[in-house]
Write an enzyme that holds these catalytic residues in place. Structure first.
Site, mmCIF file in Angstrom:
data_model
loop_
_atom_site.group_PDB
_atom_site.id
_atom_site.type_symbol
_atom_site.label_atom_id
_atom_site.label_comp_id
_atom_site.label_asym_id
_atom_site.label_seq_id
_atom_site.Cartn_x
_atom_site.Cartn_y
_atom_site.Cartn_z
ATOM 1 N N PRO A 7 61.386 36.493 48.182
ATOM 2 C CA PRO A 7 60.754 37.815 48.258
ATOM 3 C C PRO A 7 59.745 37.993 47.128
ATOM 4 O O PRO A 7 60.025 37.667 45.977
ATOM 5 C CB PRO A 7 61.929 38.783 48.089
ATOM 6 C CG PRO A 7 63.156 37.981 48.315
ATOM 7 C CD PRO A 7 62.820 36.572 47.977
ATOM 8 N N GLU A 8 58.568 38.481 47.491
ATOM 9 C CA GLU A 8 57.552 38.813 46.500
ATOM 10 C C GLU A 8 57.482 40.338 46.394
ATOM 11 O O GLU A 8 58.302 41.037 46.978
ATOM 12 C CB GLU A 8 56.205 38.203 46.900
ATOM 13 C CG GLU A 8 56.251 36.676 46.998
ATOM 14 C CD GLU A 8 54.897 36.050 47.337
ATOM 15 O OE1 GLU A 8 53.865 36.674 47.036
ATOM 16 O OE2 GLU A 8 54.886 34.961 47.907
ATOM 17 N N ARG A 53 72.346 31.763 49.372
ATOM 18 C CA ARG A 53 72.095 30.738 48.349
ATOM 19 C C ARG A 53 72.492 31.188 46.951
ATOM 20 O O ARG A 53 72.501 30.379 46.026
ATOM 21 C CB ARG A 53 70.623 30.310 48.392
ATOM 22 C CG ARG A 53 70.319 29.596 49.707
ATOM 23 C CD ARG A 53 68.916 29.063 49.749
ATOM 24 N NE ARG A 53 68.687 27.997 48.789
ATOM 25 C CZ ARG A 53 67.545 27.351 48.665
ATOM 26 N NH1 ARG A 53 66.529 27.673 49.420
ATOM 27 N NH2 ARG A 53 67.403 26.392 47.769
ATOM 28 N N LYS A 110 41.151 30.270 29.700
ATOM 29 C CA LYS A 110 42.240 29.587 30.418
ATOM 30 C C LYS A 110 41.676 28.467 31.300
ATOM 31 O O LYS A 110 40.927 28.735 32.237
ATOM 32 C CB LYS A 110 42.988 30.582 31.319
ATOM 33 C CG LYS A 110 44.155 31.276 30.627
ATOM 34 C CD LYS A 110 45.220 31.680 31.662
ATOM 35 C CE LYS A 110 46.568 31.967 31.043
ATOM 36 N NZ LYS A 110 46.698 33.241 30.376
ATOM 37 N N HIS A 114 78.911 35.490 53.131
ATOM 38 C CA HIS A 114 77.896 35.589 52.093
ATOM 39 C C HIS A 114 77.693 37.023 51.608
ATOM 40 O O HIS A 114 76.743 37.311 50.906
ATOM 41 C CB HIS A 114 76.573 35.009 52.594
ATOM 42 C CG HIS A 114 76.698 33.592 53.071
ATOM 43 N ND1 HIS A 114 77.076 32.565 52.239
ATOM 44 C CD2 HIS A 114 76.530 33.048 54.299
ATOM 45 C CE1 HIS A 114 77.122 31.439 52.930
ATOM 46 N NE2 HIS A 114 76.801 31.701 54.185
#
Ligand code: ZN
Length: 294
Positions: A2-3, A127, A170, A108
């Protein structure tokens, strides 16, 4: 994983359920997730009222009337599902009877919060890369997951001037620089690929090449605009579901149907028709168009 848009979607699903409610009971089915649960975790939650819910970077935070903050990171596969007192899962206008597995008894389902209105909030994570922590609100800024994190990309502090200062000097590829959570919070692989395509900028170009000696490069302002737009559209679409992500009512996100480059290797660029390319940068797949992104 998830972002920002997916975490925001989950937070918005939990907010009306949790805010103002007291946590009547906490069932922990194991000792922890990625890390052990904090000392006295269930006891410190039980009886507490949730005063507010918000998101910072990829974390969901819940303020409690004890002065503590509950932090949740969904890791790779974490999800919350909300069940009404009748054991029903609310899917918009439709109600489905939850099976025993759905109602918090699945293999889970690691954490079950029962609220004072008997609503159950079930945290499921196959997970177990998720994180839950509890600490005094005064320590939030120094928490290991929040310390040193850059500004929110949808907030006012994220603009071309800020980005120029952070990218200056950078030599890292632009994509890597934008994935750096110290530069900007919550961006991940999907939305950086999509924003760079919209901005016409190569993920391989050195980050510093967008910084002019005098004044802001207009491409930086455009990039900021594209990052904001892609995130706002993704939030409006309820995030992207690739494998595991789901809303608190079980629905899936829809933004994956609008990917322009992500996961489209070998398919035609929607702008020029050339094949979308995939390359691996720092172990992550990057999808881009060689013609349109320079
Ligand atoms: Zn193209």
């Amino acid at each position: 994983m998830p972002e920002l848009p997916e975490v925001e979607t989950v937070m918005r699903g939990l907010k009306p359920v949790l805010e103002g409610r007291a946590i009547a009971g906490v069932a922990l089915r194991r000792e922890g997730l990625r890390f052990p649960f904090p000392e006295g975790f269930a006891k410190r939650l039980e009886g507490r009222r949730v005063t507010g819910l918000w998101r910072r970077a990829k974390c969901i935070l819940a303020g409690l009337d004890s002065g503590d903050v509950l932090l949740v990171h969904l890791g790779m596969t974490g999800r919350f599902t909300v069940f009404s007192a009748a054991g029903r899962r609310n899917l918009g206008e439709f109600y489905f009877e939850a099976t025993a597995g759905e109602a918090g008894e699945g293999p889970h389902d690691h954490v079950v919060l029962t609220l004072d209105d008997r609503t159950r909030v079930v945290y499921t994570d196959p997970r177990r890369f998720g994180i839950m922590d509890l600490f005094p609100e005064s320590q939030a800024a120094d928490h290991k997951l929040l310390r040193g994190i850059g500004p929110e990309p949808l907030g006012n502090a994220f603009d071309a001037g800020y980005l120029a200062a952070r990218l200056s000097g950078k030599a890292a590829p632009l994509k890597a620089a934008l994935l750096d959570q110290r530069v900007v919070a919550g961006l991940g692989n999907i939305y950086v690929c999509e924003a760079l395509f919209r901005a016409g900028l190569s993920p391989r170009r050195k980050a510093k090449t967008l910084v002019k000696k005098r004044g802001d490069d207009p491409r930086l302002a455009a990039l900021v605009g594209h990052i904001r737009a892609v995130l706002a559209e993704a939030i409006a679409a309820g995030g992207s579901t690739l494998q595991d992500f789901a809303h608190t009512d079980g629905a899936e996100g829809q933004f994956q149907q609008r990917f322009q480059v992500y996961d489209r290797e070998g398919q035609p660029c929607l702008s020029c028709g050339a094949d979308i390319r995939r390359l691996v940068q720092a172990g992550r797949s990057t999808f881009y168009c060689r013609n349109c992104q320079t």
